[in-house]
Write a protein that holds these residues in place. Structure first.
Motif, PDB file in Angstrom:
ATOM      1  N   CYS A 107       0.844  -1.205   0.000  1.00  0.00           N
ATOM      2  CA  CYS A 107       0.000   0.000   0.000  1.00  0.00           C
ATOM      3  C   CYS A 107       0.876   1.250   0.000  1.00  0.00           C
ATOM      4  N   ASN A 108       2.010   1.155   0.712  1.00  0.00           N
ATOM      5  CA  ASN A 108       2.893   2.307   0.838  1.00  0.00           C
ATOM      6  C   ASN A 108       3.609   2.653  -0.463  1.00  0.00           C
ATOM      7  N   THR A 109       3.609   1.739  -1.427  1.00  0.00           N
ATOM      8  CA  THR A 109       4.273   2.013  -2.706  1.00  0.00           C
ATOM      9  C   THR A 109       3.629   3.213  -3.397  1.00  0.00           C
ATOM     10  N   CYS A 110       2.309   3.228  -3.451  1.00  0.00           N
ATOM     11  CA  CYS A 110       1.589   4.331  -4.101  1.00  0.00           C
ATOM     12  C   CYS A 110       1.153   5.412  -3.114  1.00  0.00           C
ATOM     13  N   HIS A 111       1.168   5.082  -1.830  1.00  0.00           N
ATOM     14  CA  HIS A 111       0.745   6.045  -0.804  1.00  0.00           C
ATOM     15  C   HIS A 111       1.849   6.131   0.244  1.00  0.00           C
ATOM     16  N   ASN A 112       2.939   6.764  -0.173  1.00  0.00           N
ATOM     17  CA  ASN A 112       4.173   6.792   0.600  1.00  0.00           C
ATOM     18  C   ASN A 112       4.036   7.726   1.806  1.00  0.00           C
ATOM     19  N   LEU A 113       4.072   7.141   2.988  1.00  0.00           N
ATOM     20  CA  LEU A 113       3.888   7.913   4.207  1.00  0.00           C
ATOM     21  C   LEU A 113       5.111   8.723   4.584  1.00  0.00           C
ATOM     22  N   SER A 114       6.219   8.506   3.873  1.00  0.00           N
ATOM     23  CA  SER A 114       7.416   9.294   4.140  1.00  0.00           C
ATOM     24  C   SER A 114       7.356  10.669   3.502  1.00  0.00           C
ATOM     25  N   GLU A 115       6.391  10.870   2.605  1.00  0.00           N
ATOM     26  CA  GLU A 115       6.217  12.200   1.996  1.00  0.00           C
ATOM     27  C   GLU A 115       4.750  12.590   2.038  1.00  0.00           C
ATOM     28  N   GLY A 116       4.126  12.880   0.927  1.00  0.00           N
ATOM     29  CA  GLY A 116       2.773  13.405   0.968  1.00  0.00           C
ATOM     30  C   GLY A 116       1.664  12.386   1.066  1.00  0.00           C
ATOM     31  N   GLY A 117       2.009  11.108   1.217  1.00  0.00           N
ATOM     32  CA  GLY A 117       0.978  10.076   1.265  1.00  0.00           C
ATOM     33  C   GLY A 117       0.532   9.635  -0.113  1.00  0.00           C
ATOM     34  N   ASP A 118       1.320  10.024  -1.136  1.00  0.00           N
ATOM     35  CA  ASP A 118       1.052   9.611  -2.511  1.00  0.00           C
ATOM     36  C   ASP A 118       2.367   9.097  -3.104  1.00  0.00           C
TER      37      ASP A 118
END
Length: 339
Positions: free
Chosen positions: A76-87
């Motif tokens: 899920c984090n691949t397209c919704h990267n929590l390390s930046e904007g959640g995308d």
């Protein structure tokens, strides 16, 4: 004495203007994230599956676990990267076999998505629990089946024990239970900002320039669609007073009625590129284009800069997250399939 009186009157007037602006914002539907954790929990919780720390921690691991995908490399984090904007920071989402989304759709941020009344660009799902099921099964995304996901999780004893720890010994680990747990974690991804502090009564939480930008934002009609806690997340008509300059990129036309989900403006400075097909990279350009096609306003550079200054007040504080350590696979865990 006269000068002191004049200064006092000036300060009082400025304070009243600021107070009126905050009140005006709330009257037209701009709402803050509550400062009270109790009140916030009431908004983000799911009564059918209440949030607990055990579920959140398990949901975080599943959110980051690429083994839920067919290839074993997409989470899920691949397209919704929590390390930046959640995308994911690209125009069109990249999924299974390194293929771009066939409709050229941009990945929306997951931050604050709990406040959306509609999920996906066409609004087809009402909540995060239902939404979490889609990308896992979609071939252009994670390309998995329900069976693959359940087999992966149940093949790992540590996951089985964690589900019992979170839900009780009688829990049935179904696909829906797994995606509900991911959604429970996502419900906590809330980012309170200086803007919220301002609407909650702290007059100096945002700068005078940002207050002026908020007034411009209201006066130009931006709050007509970008309202509520998320400043977006509802369904609305698109191309109302003009046609989006990049409308021909991709085949997305909205839902059956031509309605499109209004993207949140929270953390907007971190979620470029913009629009459903991710074809606008400059925030000021996006503001001007939205004015042209949605409210029929020719927003000039000065006004766009003013609105952009306000939008920076929506940059929020992200939850403190530690990278989860995922449990080890076993001999019965499905092997990665790149086909």
């Amino acid at each position: 004495m006269y000068e002191k009186t004049l200064l006092s009157l000036t300060l009082i007037t400025a304070s009243l203007v600021a107070s009126n602006l905050s009140d005006d914002a709330k009257k037209i539907g701009l709402l803050p994230i509550p400062s009270s954790q109790t009140e916030l929990l009431k908004l983000i919780d799911n009564q059918k599956n209440p949030i607990t720390s055990k579920k959140v921690e398990l949901g975080k691991k599943l959110y980051f676990d690429p083994r839920l995908s067919k290839s074993g490399i997409i989470s899920c984090n691949t397209c919704h990267n929590l390390s930046e904007g959640g995308d994911d920071g690209v125009s069109a989402a990249i999924g299974h076999k390194w293929v771009a989304n066939p409709h050229h759709l941009n990945s929306p941020t997951v931050y604050n998505s709990v406040f959306f009344s509609s999920q996906f660009w066409d609004g087809r799902d009402p909540d995060l629990e239902k939404q979490a099921q889609g990308p896992i099964q979609a071939h252009p995304e994670m390309a998995a089946t329900k069976e693959h996901v359940v087999q992966t999780v149940t093949s790992i004893p540590d996951y089985v024990n964690e589900f019992k720890y979170a839900y009780g010994d009688s829990v049935k680990i179904s696909f829906e239970k797994i995606t509900d747990t991911i959604a429970t974690f996502e419900r906590t991804l809330v980012t309170p900002s200086p803007y919220d502090n301002y609407l909650n009564g702290s007059e100096n939480a945002i700068t005078p320039i940002q207050k002026a930008g908020l007034k411009t934002f209201i006066d130009k009609g931006c709050a007509t669609c970008h309202n509520g806690i998320a400043l977006g997340g509802e369904m609305n008509a698109f191309n109302i007073t003009g046609t989006y300059i990049h409308q021909n990129i991709g085949d997305f036309k909205g839902d059956k009625n031509g309605m499109v989900k209004v993207p949140t403006l929270r953390n907007i400075t971190q979620t470029a590129p913009y629009f459903h097909n991710g074809e606008v990279w400059n925030l000021k350009e996006a503001i001007i284009e939205m004015g042209r096609i949605q409210v029929g306003e020719k927003i000039n550079d000065k006004e766009a800069a003013s609105i952009e200054a306000f939008l920076k007040a929506l940059d929020g504080v992200k939850p403190a997250l530690s990278l989860p350590i995922l449990p080890a696979s076993t001999n019965t865990t499905p092997k990665p399939d790149l086909n």
